[in-house]
Write a protein that holds these residues in place. Sequence first.
Motif, PDB file in Angstrom:
ATOM      1  N   ARG A  73      41.887  18.310  14.782  1.00  0.00           N
ATOM      2  CA  ARG A  73      41.906  19.244  13.706  1.00  0.00           C
ATOM      3  C   ARG A  73      40.259  20.246  13.801  1.00  0.00           C
ATOM      4  N   THR A  74      40.585  21.687  13.134  1.00  0.00           N
ATOM      5  CA  THR A  74      39.540  21.561  13.222  1.00  0.00           C
ATOM      6  C   THR A  74      38.836  22.204  11.905  1.00  0.00           C
ATOM      7  N   LEU A  75      37.899  21.584  11.177  1.00  0.00           N
ATOM      8  CA  LEU A  75      36.992  21.790  10.175  1.00  0.00           C
ATOM      9  C   LEU A  75      36.541  23.083  10.095  1.00  0.00           C
ATOM     10  N   MET A  76      36.054  23.294   8.256  1.00  0.00           N
ATOM     11  CA  MET A  76      35.023  24.294   8.348  1.00  0.00           C
ATOM     12  C   MET A  76      33.869  23.287   6.428  1.00  0.00           C
ATOM     13  N   LEU A  77      32.726  23.201   8.258  1.00  0.00           N
ATOM     14  CA  LEU A  77      31.807  22.586   6.926  1.00  0.00           C
ATOM     15  C   LEU A  77      31.602  22.841   5.782  1.00  0.00           C
ATOM     16  N   PRO A  78      31.262  21.974   4.708  1.00  0.00           N
ATOM     17  CA  PRO A  78      30.665  23.088   3.420  1.00  0.00           C
ATOM     18  C   PRO A  78      28.544  23.262   4.088  1.00  0.00           C
TER      19      PRO A  78
ATOM     20  N   THR B  16      46.429  23.095  -2.478  1.00  0.00           N
ATOM     21  CA  THR B  16      47.941  22.223  -1.762  1.00  0.00           C
ATOM     22  C   THR B  16      47.640  20.954  -1.178  1.00  0.00           C
ATOM     23  N   PRO B  17      48.674  20.437  -1.856  1.00  0.00           N
ATOM     24  CA  PRO B  17      48.889  18.700  -0.877  1.00  0.00           C
ATOM     25  C   PRO B  17      48.637  19.587   1.129  1.00  0.00           C
ATOM     26  N   GLN B  18      49.807  20.516   0.751  1.00  0.00           N
ATOM     27  CA  GLN B  18      50.041  20.398   2.547  1.00  0.00           C
ATOM     28  C   GLN B  18      48.682  21.518   2.746  1.00  0.00           C
ATOM     29  N   LEU B  19      47.529  21.415   1.975  1.00  0.00           N
ATOM     30  CA  LEU B  19      46.268  21.818   2.813  1.00  0.00           C
ATOM     31  C   LEU B  19      45.507  20.913   2.817  1.00  0.00           C
ATOM     32  N   ILE B  20      45.710  19.985   1.884  1.00  0.00           N
ATOM     33  CA  ILE B  20      45.065  18.536   2.041  1.00  0.00           C
ATOM     34  C   ILE B  20      45.290  17.637   3.185  1.00  0.00           C
ATOM     35  N   ASP B  21      46.773  17.735   3.895  1.00  0.00           N
ATOM     36  CA  ASP B  21      47.242  17.265   4.158  1.00  0.00           C
ATOM     37  C   ASP B  21      46.671  17.520   6.144  1.00  0.00           C
ATOM     38  N   CYS B  22      46.372  18.376   5.940  1.00  0.00           N
ATOM     39  CA  CYS B  22      46.239  18.952   7.589  1.00  0.00           C
ATOM     40  C   CYS B  22      44.442  19.138   7.457  1.00  0.00           C
ATOM     41  N   TRP B  23      43.460  19.247   6.060  1.00  0.00           N
ATOM     42  CA  TRP B  23      42.825  19.034   6.481  1.00  0.00           C
ATOM     43  C   TRP B  23      42.171  17.313   6.389  1.00  0.00           C
ATOM     44  N   MET B  24      43.438  16.281   5.810  1.00  0.00           N
ATOM     45  CA  MET B  24      42.923  15.237   6.704  1.00  0.00           C
ATOM     46  C   MET B  24      43.434  14.789   7.599  1.00  0.00           C
TER      47      MET B  24
ATOM     48  N   LEU C  44      46.790  24.859  11.322  1.00  0.00           N
ATOM     49  CA  LEU C  44      46.912  25.908  12.176  1.00  0.00           C
ATOM     50  C   LEU C  44      47.308  25.907  14.134  1.00  0.00           C
ATOM     51  N   GLY C  45      48.359  25.449  14.284  1.00  0.00           N
ATOM     52  CA  GLY C  45      49.167  25.117  15.083  1.00  0.00           C
ATOM     53  C   GLY C  45      49.868  26.020  15.528  1.00  0.00           C
ATOM     54  N   ALA C  46      50.707  26.738  16.190  1.00  0.00           N
ATOM     55  CA  ALA C  46      51.670  28.143  16.832  1.00  0.00           C
ATOM     56  C   ALA C  46      52.411  28.455  15.533  1.00  0.00           C
ATOM     57  N   PHE C  47      52.944  27.949  14.943  1.00  0.00           N
ATOM     58  CA  PHE C  47      54.124  28.045  13.927  1.00  0.00           C
ATOM     59  C   PHE C  47      53.055  27.920  12.608  1.00  0.00           C
ATOM     60  N   SER C  48      51.894  27.659  12.592  1.00  0.00           N
ATOM     61  CA  SER C  48      51.023  27.847  11.255  1.00  0.00           C
ATOM     62  C   SER C  48      50.751  28.999   9.832  1.00  0.00           C
TER      63      SER C  48
ATOM     64  N   SER D  25      44.929  29.515   8.418  1.00  0.00           N
ATOM     65  CA  SER D  25      43.496  29.953   9.302  1.00  0.00           C
ATOM     66  C   SER D  25      42.181  29.099   8.461  1.00  0.00           C
ATOM     67  N   LEU D  26      41.000  29.554   9.442  1.00  0.00           N
ATOM     68  CA  LEU D  26      39.566  29.124   8.728  1.00  0.00           C
ATOM     69  C   LEU D  26      39.940  29.182   7.593  1.00  0.00           C
ATOM     70  N   LYS D  27      40.059  29.856   7.058  1.00  0.00           N
ATOM     71  CA  LYS D  27      39.408  31.355   5.853  1.00  0.00           C
ATOM     72  C   LYS D  27      39.739  30.102   4.776  1.00  0.00           C
ATOM     73  N   ASP D  28      41.656  29.436   4.969  1.00  0.00           N
ATOM     74  CA  ASP D  28      42.013  28.458   3.694  1.00  0.00           C
ATOM     75  C   ASP D  28      41.218  26.824   4.008  1.00  0.00           C
ATOM     76  N   TYR D  29      40.762  26.678   5.253  1.00  0.00           N
ATOM     77  CA  TYR D  29      39.789  25.116   5.362  1.00  0.00           C
ATOM     78  C   TYR D  29      38.410  25.538   4.553  1.00  0.00           C
ATOM     79  N   GLN D  30      38.075  27.006   4.406  1.00  0.00           N
ATOM     80  CA  GLN D  30      37.037  27.139   3.895  1.00  0.00           C
ATOM     81  C   GLN D  30      37.200  26.698   2.317  1.00  0.00           C
ATOM     82  N   LEU D  31      38.191  27.085   2.039  1.00  0.00           N
ATOM     83  CA  LEU D  31      38.116  26.361   0.454  1.00  0.00           C
ATOM     84  C   LEU D  31      37.996  25.973  -0.074  1.00  0.00           C
ATOM     85  N   ILE D  32      38.336  24.327   1.356  1.00  0.00           N
ATOM     86  CA  ILE D  32      38.134  22.680   0.499  1.00  0.00           C
ATOM     87  C   ILE D  32      36.467  22.468   1.099  1.00  0.00           C
ATOM     88  N   ALA D  33      36.083  23.442   1.995  1.00  0.00           N
ATOM     89  CA  ALA D  33      34.403  23.023   1.924  1.00  0.00           C
ATOM     90  C   ALA D  33      33.699  23.603   1.135  1.00  0.00           C
ATOM     91  N   THR D  34      34.252  24.712  -0.036  1.00  0.00           N
ATOM     92  CA  THR D  34      33.601  25.456  -0.668  1.00  0.00           C
ATOM     93  C   THR D  34      33.516  24.733  -2.128  1.00  0.00           C
TER      94      THR D  34
END
Length: 287
Positions: free
Chosen positions: A130-135, A233-241, A251-255, A258-267
Amino acid sequence: LSYSQWQISSLLDVWYQYIEALFAEQPVPAALPARKAFEQTLGSRLHLPKAFLSGLFILQKKLLLAISSSDPDELVRYHNQYVLYVWLLLSMATGHRPVNAPFGFCIDGSQISGHWWISDKERRAGLAARTLMLPETAKTQLSLYLTHLQALQQYFNLLNPNLARHLQQVRDGKQNLLFLIEDIASTPDQPYRHHPLEITPSRLKERLGKSMPYPMNWYRHHDRSYLMKTRITPQLIDCWMGHEELGTEGLGAFSGLSLKDYQLIATELEQLFQQHQIGAIAGCKIH
């Protein structure tokens, strides 16, 4: 609940809302018992109290600052202690599982954009990559760590060419980003017998010892509990973890993520670092 910690009162809120919704269109009331206040928690026990989390990073800093000599053997000790701190901070920032060779190569991400590709679990059908955004704190720590490697390389260029060559390969993205150095004391007959060691969970656990008296994956439980409370959201946390199901990867074919969503977690995690005064620290300074 097995991976996060919740207050009983919060779970009761959800249960009461659910029952009341069921009875909203019924001719009889739900007649629920009066609410009681509960301070207890359920679920994972690995959500550290505030003082424990702050104290853990403070202790790691003090253990590092206690090593100040520029002797080659001491520099190796310093590097090994520094890597423990960098690993701990980056693990908290990404939820990376404690595995062999964590965080891959330095070319797996970008310090400028802040994204980082990790793969920390094998599956029957492939890797849980998976690709994450760093704090911001993690991006700063990565930059300081690479500067540390450069200084260490310059120091060992003549004293230990093999180690210096390995350090250059790490900076070039051809060797693992995080690594230990075998701290065998030098002798007059065999000076500078220092060799790189791959990071493994057992080596980390051995070297951290009593300075981190928790299971090796405690930070994953802590991060999940913290993020759930911030309304991510639990779904975003699941993907992040890396907890998503096969075919529903973030970030799969049918997801729809986007990286903008992962930026929420980084923040949110950057806020956690600020609350507990967890900061990036520089490596060795060689004059």
